[in-house]
Design a protein around this motif. Structure first.
Motif, PDB file in Angstrom:
ATOM      1  N   ALA A 128       0.833  -1.203   0.000  1.00  0.00           N
ATOM      2  CA  ALA A 128       0.000   0.000   0.000  1.00  0.00           C
ATOM      3  C   ALA A 128       0.871   1.257   0.000  1.00  0.00           C
ATOM      4  O   ALA A 128       1.853   1.335   0.759  1.00  0.00           O
ATOM      5  CB  ALA A 128      -0.923  -0.002   1.212  1.00  0.00           C
ATOM      6  N   GLY A 129       0.538   2.225  -0.873  1.00  0.00           N
ATOM      7  CA  GLY A 129       1.290   3.474  -0.970  1.00  0.00           C
ATOM      8  C   GLY A 129       2.451   3.415  -1.941  1.00  0.00           C
ATOM      9  O   GLY A 129       3.049   4.451  -2.268  1.00  0.00           O
ATOM     10  N   LYS A 167       4.373   3.249  -5.424  1.00  0.00           N
ATOM     11  CA  LYS A 167       4.099   3.740  -6.779  1.00  0.00           C
ATOM     12  C   LYS A 167       4.825   2.856  -7.781  1.00  0.00           C
ATOM     13  O   LYS A 167       6.006   2.541  -7.594  1.00  0.00           O
ATOM     14  CB  LYS A 167       4.542   5.193  -6.936  1.00  0.00           C
ATOM     15  CG  LYS A 167       4.128   5.833  -8.245  1.00  0.00           C
ATOM     16  CD  LYS A 167       4.530   7.307  -8.293  1.00  0.00           C
ATOM     17  CE  LYS A 167       4.085   7.965  -9.589  1.00  0.00           C
ATOM     18  NZ  LYS A 167       4.516   9.396  -9.670  1.00  0.00           N
ATOM     19  N   SER A 174      -6.447  -4.959  -8.817  1.00  0.00           N
ATOM     20  CA  SER A 174      -6.062  -4.982  -7.400  1.00  0.00           C
ATOM     21  C   SER A 174      -6.198  -6.388  -6.819  1.00  0.00           C
ATOM     22  O   SER A 174      -6.786  -7.280  -7.447  1.00  0.00           O
ATOM     23  CB  SER A 174      -6.938  -4.009  -6.616  1.00  0.00           C
ATOM     24  OG  SER A 174      -8.255  -4.537  -6.486  1.00  0.00           O
ATOM     25  N   LEU A 180      -7.927  -0.818 -11.196  1.00  0.00           N
ATOM     26  CA  LEU A 180      -7.373   0.438 -10.695  1.00  0.00           C
ATOM     27  C   LEU A 180      -7.009   1.406 -11.805  1.00  0.00           C
ATOM     28  O   LEU A 180      -7.113   2.624 -11.621  1.00  0.00           O
ATOM     29  CB  LEU A 180      -6.114   0.160  -9.859  1.00  0.00           C
ATOM     30  CG  LEU A 180      -6.297  -0.635  -8.577  1.00  0.00           C
ATOM     31  CD1 LEU A 180      -4.967  -0.748  -7.850  1.00  0.00           C
ATOM     32  CD2 LEU A 180      -7.328   0.039  -7.676  1.00  0.00           C
ATOM     33  N   THR A 222      -0.443   4.433  -7.997  1.00  0.00           N
ATOM     34  CA  THR A 222      -0.068   4.245  -6.584  1.00  0.00           C
ATOM     35  C   THR A 222      -0.960   3.142  -6.011  1.00  0.00           C
ATOM     36  O   THR A 222      -2.198   3.237  -6.076  1.00  0.00           O
ATOM     37  CB  THR A 222      -0.245   5.553  -5.800  1.00  0.00           C
ATOM     38  OG1 THR A 222       0.598   6.553  -6.354  1.00  0.00           O
ATOM     39  CG2 THR A 222       0.119   5.343  -4.338  1.00  0.00           C
ATOM     40  N   LEU A 223      -0.368   2.099  -5.465  1.00  0.00           N
ATOM     41  CA  LEU A 223      -1.110   0.936  -4.984  1.00  0.00           C
ATOM     42  C   LEU A 223      -1.891   1.284  -3.722  1.00  0.00           C
ATOM     43  O   LEU A 223      -1.385   1.969  -2.825  1.00  0.00           O
ATOM     44  CB  LEU A 223      -0.151  -0.229  -4.724  1.00  0.00           C
ATOM     45  CG  LEU A 223       0.741  -0.617  -5.920  1.00  0.00           C
ATOM     46  CD1 LEU A 223       1.589  -1.834  -5.570  1.00  0.00           C
ATOM     47  CD2 LEU A 223      -0.088  -0.871  -7.169  1.00  0.00           C
ATOM     48  N   THR A 224      -3.136   0.817  -3.664  1.00  0.00           N
ATOM     49  CA  THR A 224      -4.040   1.200  -2.577  1.00  0.00           C
ATOM     50  C   THR A 224      -3.969   0.266  -1.377  1.00  0.00           C
ATOM     51  O   THR A 224      -4.232   0.677  -0.244  1.00  0.00           O
ATOM     52  CB  THR A 224      -5.482   1.237  -3.097  1.00  0.00           C
ATOM     53  OG1 THR A 224      -5.792  -0.032  -3.696  1.00  0.00           O
ATOM     54  CG2 THR A 224      -5.651   2.326  -4.146  1.00  0.00           C
ATOM     55  N   THR A 225      -3.644  -1.005  -1.617  1.00  0.00           N
ATOM     56  CA  THR A 225      -3.554  -1.987  -0.522  1.00  0.00           C
ATOM     57  C   THR A 225      -2.367  -2.910  -0.772  1.00  0.00           C
ATOM     58  O   THR A 225      -1.831  -2.966  -1.876  1.00  0.00           O
ATOM     59  CB  THR A 225      -4.834  -2.850  -0.428  1.00  0.00           C
ATOM     60  OG1 THR A 225      -5.015  -3.536  -1.685  1.00  0.00           O
ATOM     61  CG2 THR A 225      -6.055  -2.003  -0.137  1.00  0.00           C
ATOM     62  N   TYR A 278      -1.097  -8.143  -7.104  1.00  0.00           N
ATOM     63  CA  TYR A 278      -1.714  -7.382  -8.185  1.00  0.00           C
ATOM     64  C   TYR A 278      -1.482  -8.111  -9.509  1.00  0.00           C
ATOM     65  O   TYR A 278      -0.534  -8.900  -9.657  1.00  0.00           O
ATOM     66  CB  TYR A 278      -1.120  -5.978  -8.274  1.00  0.00           C
ATOM     67  CG  TYR A 278      -1.567  -5.061  -7.159  1.00  0.00           C
ATOM     68  CD1 TYR A 278      -2.537  -4.094  -7.389  1.00  0.00           C
ATOM     69  CD2 TYR A 278      -1.011  -5.170  -5.885  1.00  0.00           C
ATOM     70  CE1 TYR A 278      -2.949  -3.247  -6.363  1.00  0.00           C
ATOM     71  CE2 TYR A 278      -1.411  -4.323  -4.859  1.00  0.00           C
ATOM     72  CZ  TYR A 278      -2.391  -3.363  -5.103  1.00  0.00           C
ATOM     73  OH  TYR A 278      -2.806  -2.531  -4.107  1.00  0.00           O
TER      74      TYR A 278
END
Length: 800
Positions: free
Chosen positions: A241-242, A244, A265, A271, A282-285, A289
């Motif tokens: 998460a967070g 890039k 995701s 996404l 930017t990855l959310t969790t 992926y």
């Protein structure tokens, strides 16, 4: 058959006798002056059998009414309905053989289709099973209309005849995308050549396997997987998460290299998407992926993908009115931000320079200017140095952020500078008064010059620049009258040029000249306002078939006219024997020819040029080529000198007789045709049959050609076939070529300028090429050609 309408919106009606069950295809050719039109094929009872809404207006356009099966024996009607004006059309009805019917199989060999007749379609039947996915590859191996908008249309039909999917292909490899068959039964692929298209196509059916996946555990490393037609591939990787990332992919395929891509995701939601395969996100969790890749079109082969980890955006701080700052990205997908503080109401102009390089895909860098609250103030997609954002007023005080998003995998540097232009300088000029000056000192600063003028007064303006920075810069202008209406403008003309065009003032009051710099130009601009005589137009009169006429302008900004009287349907040719002296090669005198009602006539409807300027009266320039004038009365040639130029212009109006004609025979003797008057052209016609091979030789003897070329344009009866030549390598005029249709061909001969002469051509019937077979190590072989244009070839067999 050819028909011309004589009244606006009048229909052109063709009729032919048809037999029940006969299949016909109708070709519609726009012959002369025309208007956009619609067309219909009507049965003996008036029922509509076929329609076309695209019989376009330009001469030589070929449209069609698609194949129709005639329901009864009787008289059939073709109706062409122009939208507004007059038109001339040619219609041809041809018999269409039965559609091609072939059989294919999923996973089997390609099926070859040869479309020799216009209007003929094809259907390939194959057995399909419910649930199977099929990808249909359609390859155009030959087309009668390359580089046009005419395609081979393909459709996949189910057992019930309903269309499941379709595609169209102009050339090369295309296809119908992966389609899941809904039922078990017999399916058809139907190929329909559009309009008058003929050619050759192959169709091959492929079973689409299940989508595949490849693990991509290591960042910044390239992974590969192989896909079949219609198959997708997913590259899986672990993300936090967070974090890039930038994902990029391509395919090595004979049909192309581009792909579509999605980022999925860990929960299976989408996404991001990109139609070029490059995704920055930017990855959310945290979790696994999938970078899901779909090759575009008919592509199969090896897909390569790389998942890059991206560091935080690069940053820099600029100052309004301060020096330039540079920000650099080092990793694909990395962005950059430049911040600066500003006050409410402050005006800024932002410049840029960049060396960002993208290895593929988009070349546009996105620049977003964000306000103190994060809202977008301005945005653009490329840095076109030096100006990034033109002068604008900022509404709020605080910190502004310039967000820089490089394209694809681009990395490199961007240099940003923020200017704050001061108040604009102003000056007041007077008609016939002294020069006035205005100076700008900061990029983005504009300037204004005003002057008082009286209604009916004719003025012209001169301007000049000094101390320009950069020296290659300049200023554009906009001239507005007392009401604010624009009198004239040019974004680049005022400086470095020195003249703003003549205008007659329509109302008394203050006129305004707004001077706007190009790019980051600063410097001094001088303006002077001049008056022109109350009757500024110089005039002269010419006579059709008479001597040359000269008109002279004596002051800058003065215009001129030469008039002549003509009768209805009179053909004229206008030559420019002399044009006023020009101070620059880029300056051109503009000419227009106006009919008795004041409308522009001729090529381009005006704005003709006497270029290059004639070196003497014995080397004139064609100003207005041979044209038939439609109305009787006085015609006017308007002459508009550029910039500060004035002087004499000499024109001569020739009377042009009908074009000379002659008839040739394929395989017959040479024939000659002579033109005797300036502007007169010639036509040589001959009859030929489809697929006949001909070689055409020519000689010409010209007077007053002055180094120009005589052009030869060969067309068939429909004007669909066109071949251009000029006699640069006598005696060959047209090398050996195959004529496409049976009918009358015309070679139109257009001598250069005021040239006249004698033109001789001979059309040879070219037999099959001479051949012989040689043996490696054997004796010599002899081949003999008997007709010009005939070629020869020798073959031999050899071992590896």
């Amino acid at each position: 058959m050819t028909l011309g309408t004589t009244v606006a919106k009048q229909h052109a009606v063709f009729q032919f006798a048809g037999t029940a069950g006969q299949r016909v295809f109708t070709t519609l050719t726009t012959v002369g002056a025309a208007d956009d039109a619609a067309a219909q094929l009507l049965s003996p009872t008036g029922a509509v059998l076929a329609t076309s809404s695209k019989v376009w207006s330009f001469p030589g356009n070929v449209a069609s009414l698609d194949t129709a099966a005639l329901p009864a024996t009787g008289q059939y009607t073709i109706v062409i309905a122009p939208e507004t004006g007059l038109a001339t059309y040619r219609a041809q009805v041809t018999s269409v053989p039965a559609d091609l019917a072939l059989t294919g199989s999923i996973g089997g060999a390609a099926v070859q289709l040869n479309f020799d007749k216009m209007g003929q379609n094809a259907a390939i039947s194959f057995a399909g099973t419910s649930g199977v996915k099929v990808f249909t590859v359609v390859t155009v191996t030959h087309t009668s209309a390359p580089d046009t908008y005419t395609s081979f249309d393909a459709s996949l039909l189910g057992p019930d005849g309903a269309e499941l999917s379709g595609a169209f292909n102009y050339s090369g490899i295309g296809g119908i995308g992966a389609t899941e068959l809904p039922d078990t039964g017999t399916y058809k692929v139907v190929i329909d050549p559009a309009d008058t298209l003929t050619g050759a196509v192959t169709v091959q059916l492929f079973a689409v396997p299940a989508d595949t996946t490849v693990a991509a555990p290591v960042a910044n490393k390239t992974y590969q997987g192989t896909v079949s037609y219609g198959q997708h591939i997913g590259f899986t990787f672990s993300g936090t998460a967070g974090q890039k990332i930038l994902a990029e992919a391509s395919i090595a395929s004979s049909a192309g290299t581009t792909v579509d891509a999605w980022l999925i995701s860990p929960s299976g939601s989408y996404l991001a998407y990109d139609d070029g395969g490059n995704i920055t996100a930017t990855l959310t969790t945290s979790g696994t992926y999938t970078y899901f890749v779909e090759p575009e079109g008919a592509e199969a082969g090896v897909v390569s993908a790389t998942i890059h980890t991206v560091p935080p955006d690069a940053t820099a701080t600029a100052t309004v009115g301060g020096p330039a700052v540079t920000v650099t990205t080092t990793t694909p997908g990395q962005g950059a931000n430049v911040t600066f503080n500003a006050t409410a109401g402050q005006q800024v102009l932002i410049t840029c320079a960049t060396n960002l390089v993208n290895t593929g895909g988009s070349t546009f860098t996105t620049f977003n200017l964000l306000g103190p609250t994060g809202t977008q103030v301005s945005s653009t997609y490329y840095c076109a140095p030096p100006v990034l954002f033109s002068r604008q007023t900022l509404s709020a005080a605080g910190t502004y952020k310039l967000q820089i998003i490089p394209p694809g995998t681009a990395t490199g540097s961007v240099t940003i500078q923020v200017f704050s232009p001061p108040a604009d300088p102003t000056a007041v000029a007077t008609v016939d008064g002294p020069v006035v000056s205005v100076a700008t000192t900061v990029p983005g600063q504009t300037a204004t010059v005003t002057f008082q003028a009286t209604a009916g007064q004719t003025v012209y303006l001169t301007c000049a620049g000094s101390s320009l920075s950069p020296s290659t810069g300049g200023f554009g202008y906009r001239w507005t009258d007392p009401s604010g209406a624009t009198v004239g403008y040019d974004n680049n003309q005022c400086v470095p040029d020195t003249f703003i065009d003549t205008s007659t003032v329509t109302s008394t009051g203050v006129n305004t000249i707004k001077l706007t710099p190009t790019g980051v130009t600063t410097g001094t601009v001088t303006i002077q306002v001049h008056s022109v005589a109350a009757t500024p137009t110089a005039t002269a009169t010419a006579t059709v078939g008479g001597p040359a006429a000269t008109v002279t302008t004596t002051v800058p900004g003065q215009k001129a006219t030469i008039t002549f009287t003509a009768t209805a349907n009179q053909r004229v040719y206008i030559a420019c024997l002399k044009t006023l002296p020009l101070t620059s090669d880029s300056d051109q005198v503009q000419f227009s020819l106006l009919d008795p009602s004041g409308h522009a006539v001729g090529p381009g409807l005006g704005d003709l040029e006497c270029y290059p300027p004639p070196t003497s009266t014995s080397h004139p320039v064609t100003l207005f080529d041979s044209e038939t004038l439609t109305a009787a009365g006085t015609y006017t040639v308007t002459i508009d000198p550029p910039l500060m130029e004035f002087g004499s212009t000499t024109l001569q109006v020739y009377s042009v007789p009908p074009d000379a004609t002659a008839t040739a025979t394929v395989g017959g003797p040479a024939v000659s045709v002579s033109t005797t008057a300036v502007g007169q052209n010639a036509n040589i016609t001959f009859n030929a049959t489809a697929n006949q091979r001909v070689f055409i030789s020519g000689t010409q003897t010209e007077a007053n050609a002055n180094g120009g070329y005589t052009f030869y344009n060969m067309t068939d009866w429909s004007q669909a076939f066109f071949s251009f030549s000029y006699l640069d390598a006598p005696p060959t005029l047209y090398p050996t070529q195959v004529l496409p249709t049976t009918g009358t061909y015309t070679i139109a001969i257009d001598p250069p300028g005021i040239a006249t002469g004698k033109f001789t051509i001979q059309i040879y019937l070219v037999p099959a090429d001479a051949t012989a077979t040689a043996t490696v190590g054997g004796g010599p072989v002899t081949m003999t050609t008997t007709v010009p244009g005939q070629q020869m070839s020798a073959t031999f067999t050899a071992t590896a």
